[in-house]
Design a protein around this motif. Structure first.
Motif, PDB file in Angstrom:
ATOM      1  N   ALA A  81       1.063  -1.124  -0.037  1.00  0.00           N
ATOM      2  CA  ALA A  81       0.042  -0.032   0.188  1.00  0.00           C
ATOM      3  C   ALA A  81       0.846   1.182   0.026  1.00  0.00           C
ATOM      4  CB  ALA A  81      -0.934   0.090   1.141  1.00  0.00           C
ATOM      5  N   VAL A  82       1.914   1.257   0.781  1.00  0.00           N
ATOM      6  CA  VAL A  82       2.797   2.315   0.834  1.00  0.00           C
ATOM      7  C   VAL A  82       3.467   2.615  -0.668  1.00  0.00           C
ATOM      8  CG1 VAL A  82       4.921   3.323   1.674  1.00  0.00           C
ATOM      9  CG2 VAL A  82       3.475   2.387   3.233  1.00  0.00           C
ATOM     10  N   ALA A  83       3.993   1.539  -1.202  1.00  0.00           N
ATOM     11  CA  ALA A  83       4.540   1.717  -2.529  1.00  0.00           C
ATOM     12  C   ALA A  83       3.508   2.357  -3.534  1.00  0.00           C
ATOM     13  CB  ALA A  83       4.997   0.509  -2.902  1.00  0.00           C
ATOM     14  N   LYS A  84       2.456   1.712  -3.431  1.00  0.00           N
ATOM     15  CA  LYS A  84       1.163   2.252  -4.440  1.00  0.00           C
ATOM     16  C   LYS A  84       1.048   3.826  -4.012  1.00  0.00           C
ATOM     17  CE  LYS A  84      -0.817  -2.078  -5.428  1.00  0.00           C
ATOM     18  NZ  LYS A  84      -2.317  -2.895  -5.235  1.00  0.00           N
ATOM     19  N   ARG A  85       0.909   4.329  -2.856  1.00  0.00           N
ATOM     20  CA  ARG A  85       0.794   5.526  -2.331  1.00  0.00           C
ATOM     21  C   ARG A  85       1.620   6.335  -2.789  1.00  0.00           C
ATOM     22  NH1 ARG A  85      -1.526   3.038   2.307  1.00  0.00           N
ATOM     23  NH2 ARG A  85       0.348   3.649   3.186  1.00  0.00           N
ATOM     24  N   LEU A  86       2.851   6.026  -3.018  1.00  0.00           N
ATOM     25  CA  LEU A  86       4.055   6.793  -3.269  1.00  0.00           C
ATOM     26  C   LEU A  86       4.063   6.833  -5.126  1.00  0.00           C
ATOM     27  CD1 LEU A  86       6.835   5.290  -0.834  1.00  0.00           C
ATOM     28  CD2 LEU A  86       5.877   7.709  -1.044  1.00  0.00           C
ATOM     29  N   GLY A  87       3.193   6.336  -5.538  1.00  0.00           N
ATOM     30  CA  GLY A  87       3.055   6.266  -7.155  1.00  0.00           C
ATOM     31  C   GLY A  87       3.867   5.204  -7.795  1.00  0.00           C
ATOM     32  N   GLY A  88       4.207   3.854  -7.006  1.00  0.00           N
ATOM     33  CA  GLY A  88       4.925   2.899  -7.630  1.00  0.00           C
ATOM     34  C   GLY A  88       4.233   2.209  -8.562  1.00  0.00           C
ATOM     35  N   VAL A  89       4.686   1.949  -9.461  1.00  0.00           N
ATOM     36  CA  VAL A  89       4.239   0.939 -10.616  1.00  0.00           C
ATOM     37  C   VAL A  89       4.977  -0.573 -10.702  1.00  0.00           C
ATOM     38  CG1 VAL A  89       3.489   0.639 -13.095  1.00  0.00           C
ATOM     39  CG2 VAL A  89       3.302   3.066 -12.029  1.00  0.00           C
TER      40      VAL A  89
END
Length: 176
Positions: free
Chosen positions: A147-155
């Motif tokens: 979830a953190v990675a996704k919130r940071l814009g990680g793809v």
């Protein structure tokens, strides 16, 4: 919006956000770090680790500033000075690419501190290191880190080399 102090070559910067100060790691930070690394919460990172292994990982975070111009920073609350975790940019023989990583101490989970801190370090890496991409290696069972990675814009980047066989690799690119 994060502000930052430019580092002296080979030293860690201090970055600030609305709620946090990301500062150089100090020896007093080791006790909490070692406690996290000895716990079952470190299983997603290959742990639990004994004190000697935790010390090696802790020192890696510090040494990278001198070896690579990036490394780990302790995350503390500006309001109280409490250390809530660490964020880092890893590289070297253990990481196929520069990796944005994080650890939050259990009692501080769920407050958005690590997303805020990792976002500040990510912005610093793009502006100061001039990197064009970073990745995060995340165990697929670590739902909070996904979830953190996704919130940071990680793809998700399925073609990226992995640190560990089962990892998900989230890629961050600078948005202009």
């Amino acid at each position: 919006m994060a502000t930052h102090q430019l580092p002296i070559p080979g030293t860690a910067p201090t970055l600030t956000t609305e709620r946090l100060r990301l500062r150089p790691i100090v020896l007093d930070d080791f006790a909490e770090y070692a406690k996290l690394m000895a716990s079952s919460r470190s299983e997603y990172m290959g742990g639990p680790f004994d004190t000697a292994a935790a010390w090696g990982l802790f020192c890696h975070e510090v040494a990278l500033w001198h070896l690579a111009g990036h490394g780990g920073l302790s995350v503390e609350l500006r309001s109280t000075g409490a250390c809530v975790g660490q964020v880092e940019i890893n590289h070297g023989p253990l990481f196929p690419e520069r990796e944005l990583g994080w650890q939050v101490y259990e009692e501080y989970e769920g407050n958005g501190y690590i997303t805020e801190a990792a976002g500040a370090l990510l912005g610093w890496a793009f502006s100061e290191l001039k990197v064009t991409t970073l990745v995060s290696y995340v165990d697929p069972n670590n739902i909070r880190s996904v979830a953190v990675a996704k919130r940071l814009g990680g793809v998700l980047d399925p073609s990226a080399q992995k640190q560990d066989e089962g990892d998900l690799v989230f890629r961050y690119t600078q948005r202009y």
